[in-house]
Design an enzyme around this catalytic site. Structure first.
Site, PDB file in Angstrom:
ATOM      1  N   ARG A 124      29.311  24.501  38.522  1.00 31.85           N
ATOM      2  CA  ARG A 124      30.218  25.150  39.465  1.00 31.85           C
ATOM      3  C   ARG A 124      31.626  24.603  39.250  1.00 31.85           C
ATOM      4  O   ARG A 124      31.828  23.647  38.513  1.00 31.85           O
ATOM      5  CB  ARG A 124      29.747  24.920  40.910  1.00 31.85           C
ATOM      6  CG  ARG A 124      29.259  23.512  41.108  1.00 31.85           C
ATOM      7  CD  ARG A 124      29.750  22.708  42.249  1.00 31.85           C
ATOM      8  NE  ARG A 124      31.094  22.886  42.634  1.00 31.85           N
ATOM      9  CZ  ARG A 124      32.103  22.092  42.222  1.00 31.85           C
ATOM     10  NH1 ARG A 124      31.907  21.082  41.377  1.00 31.85           N
ATOM     11  NH2 ARG A 124      33.340  22.290  42.642  1.00 31.85           N
ATOM     12  N   GLY A 125      32.572  25.228  39.983  1.00 31.40           N
ATOM     13  CA  GLY A 125      33.971  24.849  39.797  1.00 31.40           C
ATOM     14  C   GLY A 125      34.571  25.793  38.766  1.00 31.40           C
ATOM     15  O   GLY A 125      33.962  26.052  37.710  1.00 31.40           O
ATOM     16  N   ALA A 126      35.756  26.320  39.077  1.00 28.38           N
ATOM     17  CA  ALA A 126      36.294  27.418  38.269  1.00 28.38           C
ATOM     18  C   ALA A 126      36.432  27.101  36.769  1.00 28.38           C
ATOM     19  O   ALA A 126      35.914  27.857  35.933  1.00 28.38           O
ATOM     20  CB  ALA A 126      37.623  27.869  38.869  1.00 28.38           C
ATOM     21  N   ASP A 181      40.240  28.795  42.534  1.00 26.36           N
ATOM     22  CA  ASP A 181      39.289  29.655  41.816  1.00 26.36           C
ATOM     23  C   ASP A 181      39.979  30.876  41.221  1.00 26.36           C
ATOM     24  O   ASP A 181      39.487  31.489  40.278  1.00 26.36           O
ATOM     25  CB  ASP A 181      38.169  30.090  42.752  1.00 26.36           C
ATOM     26  CG  ASP A 181      37.275  28.905  43.043  1.00 26.36           C
ATOM     27  OD1 ASP A 181      37.590  28.137  43.963  1.00 26.36           O
ATOM     28  OD2 ASP A 181      36.297  28.720  42.292  1.00 26.36           O
ATOM     29  N   LYS A 206      37.908  27.149  47.802  1.00 28.89           N
ATOM     30  CA  LYS A 206      36.757  26.941  48.691  1.00 28.89           C
ATOM     31  C   LYS A 206      37.096  27.237  50.153  1.00 28.89           C
ATOM     32  O   LYS A 206      38.171  26.847  50.616  1.00 28.89           O
ATOM     33  CB  LYS A 206      36.266  25.505  48.513  1.00 28.89           C
ATOM     34  CG  LYS A 206      35.076  25.092  49.346  1.00 28.89           C
ATOM     35  CD  LYS A 206      33.896  26.023  49.220  1.00 28.89           C
ATOM     36  CE  LYS A 206      33.412  26.168  47.796  1.00 28.89           C
ATOM     37  NZ  LYS A 206      32.437  27.305  47.646  1.00 28.89           N
TER      38      LYS A 206
HETATM   39  O1  MRU Z   1      31.583  27.151  45.058  1.00 30.39           O
HETATM   40  P1  MRU Z   1      32.193  26.175  44.102  1.00 30.39           P
HETATM   41  O2  MRU Z   1      31.681  24.796  44.265  1.00 30.39           O
HETATM   42  O3  MRU Z   1      32.138  26.676  42.684  1.00 30.39           O
HETATM   43  O4  MRU Z   1      33.735  26.148  44.516  1.00 30.39           O
HETATM   44  C1  MRU Z   1      34.610  25.378  43.755  1.00 30.39           C
HETATM   45  C2  MRU Z   1      35.982  25.311  44.314  1.00 30.39           C
HETATM   46  O5  MRU Z   1      36.321  25.974  45.272  1.00 30.39           O
HETATM   47  C3  MRU Z   1      36.959  24.444  43.575  1.00 30.39           C
HETATM   48  O6  MRU Z   1      37.900  23.912  44.442  1.00 30.39           O
HETATM   49  C4  MRU Z   1      37.673  25.297  42.516  1.00 30.39           C
HETATM   50  O7  MRU Z   1      36.755  25.942  41.695  1.00 30.39           O
HETATM   51  C5  MRU Z   1      38.594  24.504  41.687  1.00 30.39           C
HETATM   52  S1  MRU Z   1      37.765  23.469  40.563  1.00 30.39           S
HETATM   53  C6  MRU Z   1      38.858  22.720  39.560  1.00 30.39           C
END
Ligand code: MRU
Length: 346
Positions: free
Chosen positions: A48-50, A237, A247
């Site tokens: 996970r994480g963009a 994201d 998030k």
């Molecule tokens: O649902 P997730 O855990 O994938 O959400 C991730 C986020 O909201 C992060 O803040 C975002 O992807 C930035 S990661 C560098």
């Protein structure tokens, strides 16, 4: 710890990734040997994480190319393209996923045979991963200059090494500031309902010996009122000209930060920018009721009650003080189509 969140296994020709739902109690690297398994890992937030999703998308197309062996190139490309669409459909909000998938897919269109397509796809996917690290380090360098010598930073969710190939965006800024000798302590919002803040951000920072405390998401405004937060830094994201998608809960922190005159910073690579769409065009992922209704086996809601479980929210650009990118620092307002120097097809 293997310091890469997601990488290619060149012996087995499959994807390896840190299974993030097990953290902080277990650090395990799993293999994704099929596109279906990777799709499941993305949906379940095992990865996970963009930016990490951008890398996963790129490796996912390479994996698809390795798994199909149609002699006819048109047939082969159709199969890989179907897998690409399937991967993109797993999570709609983080633009990096479709960006990574499309970037690798576009490189194999003119390949002469599946073998050549596999080599090209893998090369491009590895390039995405390596670029991600370079971008994160530059984001960190640009952002670190904005932090005072001694300060407390609030962050939400996990925009760290685990959300990227390595190093991190928001946490990359914090790591760079610490490496530059600054005295930084971090307030990590729990990030209900999946607790990326208390499980992942707190885990990462404590391993680096960076002082960190976890708070419930609803404690943030009170700490700001008490003068205990000097800056907010979050990842993103998707960034359109008019909003930063991150998030759920990020918008709330931005409103509170503005009210208390605290700078609200966003740290993101250019793969997170959407130069085409506006806030209203973007689908906000809605996740399962069960994520709110249960904590492990403990039921937290009556059976008869439904839930609204949005995974992300858009923060209006007027609440953003600055955006740290690998190319430099952007100060809103931003013009549509001119967010980052090169426009990309999303
Ligand atoms: O649902 P997730 O855990 O994938 O959400 C991730 C986020 O909201 C992060 O803040 C975002 O992807 C930035 S990661 C560098």
């Amino acid at each position: 710890m293997e310091d890469k969140t997601i990488f290619w296994d060149f012996e087995k020709n499959c994807i390896k990734l840190v299974e993030q739902t097990l953290l902080p109690t277990e650090y395990r690297i799993i293999s994704c040997e099929s596109v279906e398994r990777l799709a499941k890992a993305i949906k379940n937030l095992e990865v996970r994480g963009a930016p990490a999703l951008g890398v996963a998308g790129g490796f996912g197309v390479a994996l698809s190319a390795f798994r199909h062996d149609d002699e006819n190139m048109d047939g082969f490309l159709r199969l890989v393209s179907d897998d690409a669409d399937y991967l993109i459909s797993t999570r709609p909000t983080a633009v990096n996923l479709s960006w990574g998938v499309k970037r690798v897919l576009s490189t194999i269109k003119d390949a002469k045979n599946p073998k050549e397509a596999r080599d090209i796809a893998l090369l491009e996917a590895v390039a995405i991963a390596e670029e991600d690290e370079k971008m994160c380090r530059l984001i960190g360098k640009h952002g670190a200059d904005y932090l005072p010598e001694k300060c407390t930073v609030l962050t939400h969710c996990n925009a760290g090494a685990l959300a990227c190939y390595t190093w991190g965006t928001a946490l990359g800024v914090i790591r760079s500031a610490v490496a530059a000798g600054k005295e930084i302590s971090v307030i990590s919002c729990e990030t209900r309902p999946l607790n990326q803040g208390s499980r992942l951000t707190a885990w990462e920072l404590s391993r680096d010996n960076i002082p960190v405390k976890t708070i419930t998401d609803s404690t943030a405004a009170y700490l700001m009122k008490k003068g205990e937060i000097d800056a907010v830094i979050v990842g993103a994201d998707r960034i359109t000209h008019d909003a930063v998608f991150n998030k759920i809960g990020t918008y709330m922190h931005a409103v509170c930060a503005a009210h208390h005159n605290i700078p609200f910073y966003v740290a993101a690579p250019s793969s997170t920018f959407d130069n085409i769409n506006s806030e209203s065009d973007i689908i906000i992922e809605e996740r399962s009721r069960d994520e709110l209704a249960f904590c492990g086996n403990k039921q937290l809601m009556p059976d008869s009650v439904n839930a609204l479980n949005y995974a992300f929210d858009p923060t209006p650009m007027e609440l953003v003080t600055a955006i740290f990118t690998e190319k430099g620092v952007l100060k809103p307002p931003l013009l549509k189509g001119e967010l980052v120097p090169e426009s990309r097809d999303i």
